[in-house]
Design a protein around this motif. Sequence first.
Motif, short mmCIF file in Angstrom:
data_model
loop_
_atom_site.label_atom_id
_atom_site.label_comp_id
_atom_site.label_asym_id
_atom_site.label_seq_id
_atom_site.Cartn_x
_atom_site.Cartn_y
_atom_site.Cartn_z
N UNK A 155 52.20 24.82 58.44
CA UNK A 155 51.70 24.91 59.82
C UNK A 155 52.18 23.75 60.69
N UNK A 156 52.25 22.58 60.11
CA UNK A 156 52.73 21.42 60.87
C UNK A 156 54.20 21.56 61.22
N UNK A 157 54.97 22.14 60.31
CA UNK A 157 56.40 22.32 60.55
C UNK A 157 56.64 23.33 61.67
N UNK A 158 55.81 24.36 61.74
CA UNK A 158 55.99 25.36 62.80
C UNK A 158 55.79 24.75 64.19
N UNK A 159 54.96 23.71 64.28
CA UNK A 159 54.72 23.06 65.57
C UNK A 159 55.75 21.98 65.86
N UNK A 160 56.00 21.12 64.88
CA UNK A 160 56.88 19.97 65.12
C UNK A 160 58.36 20.32 65.04
N UNK A 161 58.69 21.47 64.42
CA UNK A 161 60.10 21.85 64.39
C UNK A 161 60.64 22.17 65.78
N UNK A 162 59.74 22.48 66.72
CA UNK A 162 60.17 22.69 68.11
C UNK A 162 60.72 21.42 68.73
N UNK A 163 60.35 20.28 68.14
CA UNK A 163 60.87 18.99 68.61
C UNK A 163 61.98 18.46 67.72
N UNK A 164 62.45 19.30 66.80
CA UNK A 164 63.55 18.90 65.93
C UNK A 164 63.13 18.05 64.75
N UNK A 165 61.89 18.13 64.34
CA UNK A 165 61.37 17.31 63.24
C UNK A 165 61.21 18.18 62.00
N UNK A 166 61.71 17.70 60.87
CA UNK A 166 61.57 18.39 59.59
C UNK A 166 60.53 17.64 58.76
N UNK A 167 59.31 18.14 58.73
CA UNK A 167 58.23 17.43 58.05
C UNK A 167 58.37 17.49 56.53
N UNK A 168 59.16 18.42 56.02
CA UNK A 168 59.33 18.49 54.57
C UNK A 168 60.11 17.29 54.03
N UNK A 169 60.90 16.65 54.88
CA UNK A 169 61.56 15.42 54.46
C UNK A 169 60.56 14.29 54.27
N UNK A 170 59.46 14.35 54.99
CA UNK A 170 58.43 13.33 54.80
C UNK A 170 57.82 13.43 53.41
#
Length: 294
Positions: A155-170
């Motif tokens: 769910x976090x990736x669906x929101x922050x991917x719009x800003x070009x952020x890949x949370x799975x790398x975290x």
Amino acid sequence: MYESPDQEKPVYEAKGIETVRRDGCPAGVKILQRSLIELFSHGDMSRVKRMVMSTLCKLADGSLPPQDLFFTREYHGPAGYRPGAAAPPNEIAKRIASRDRRAVPRSGERVAWQVCAGPPGAPLVKLARTPEELVADSGLTPHVSYYALRVLLPPLHRCLSLLGVNVFKWWAEVGHTREAVQKQTRGGIARYMWRRRCALCGAPGVQALCAACAGRGGGRTAIAALMTRCSHADTCVASCHMICNSCCGHTYSQCCNNTECPVLWRRLTAQHRFTDVQQLIHNLPEYFHQQIDF
């Protein structure tokens, strides 16, 4: 959301996303809501990353509150599921019925469970455990990879991917692994489940303490850190028992199994942490024990 020009603090309102849906776990709701509030309040992605990484580290080391990892679904009764359906409430009801048919949840009742760690390739529906089972078996631990990669981060990736952020790398930066090595020590099957991490600094290594921590100050620094951790854990356990005793009105509060009480889970987590530190200290090499005054 601002409702008037004079309003100084905005109000968080959501619709249709995981923060208002009931099919997730509280940890997923909290991490998404806090991330969005942090992002809209400060506009700094580094603050969001620190907050998310803190939650992921707590999940990896087992300090995340267990009640935040519970899913809840409505039980539709024995005739409400098609044959072979992978529904945790139905699986839990069957398991309860095999022990006591009177304890089976009623149709329409909401059933809570946590996905626990199990053998590789095991179906997730077989890993669902009720709060009562978690209280009874202290060896059950959350399925860390499942919660991180399939519950918290999507769910976090669906929101922050719009800003070009890949949370799975975290999550990759957390460095969690399920690798285990065989080590001939006491403790039954636990001797096969040693993590490749130093207990103090978290550096990769086969031993419980890495060479840097074991050699610093002749091992006295490591002993002091472990004894301090053990003392803090013991204080936390005692504080939880005081709260439970004042609530129950007697000194037999350890018999309380109210799974709706957050203090119960705090007490169990503190007890597990204290036991882990004690086992770690007792399994240290002999020359470490000569420096410990028990």
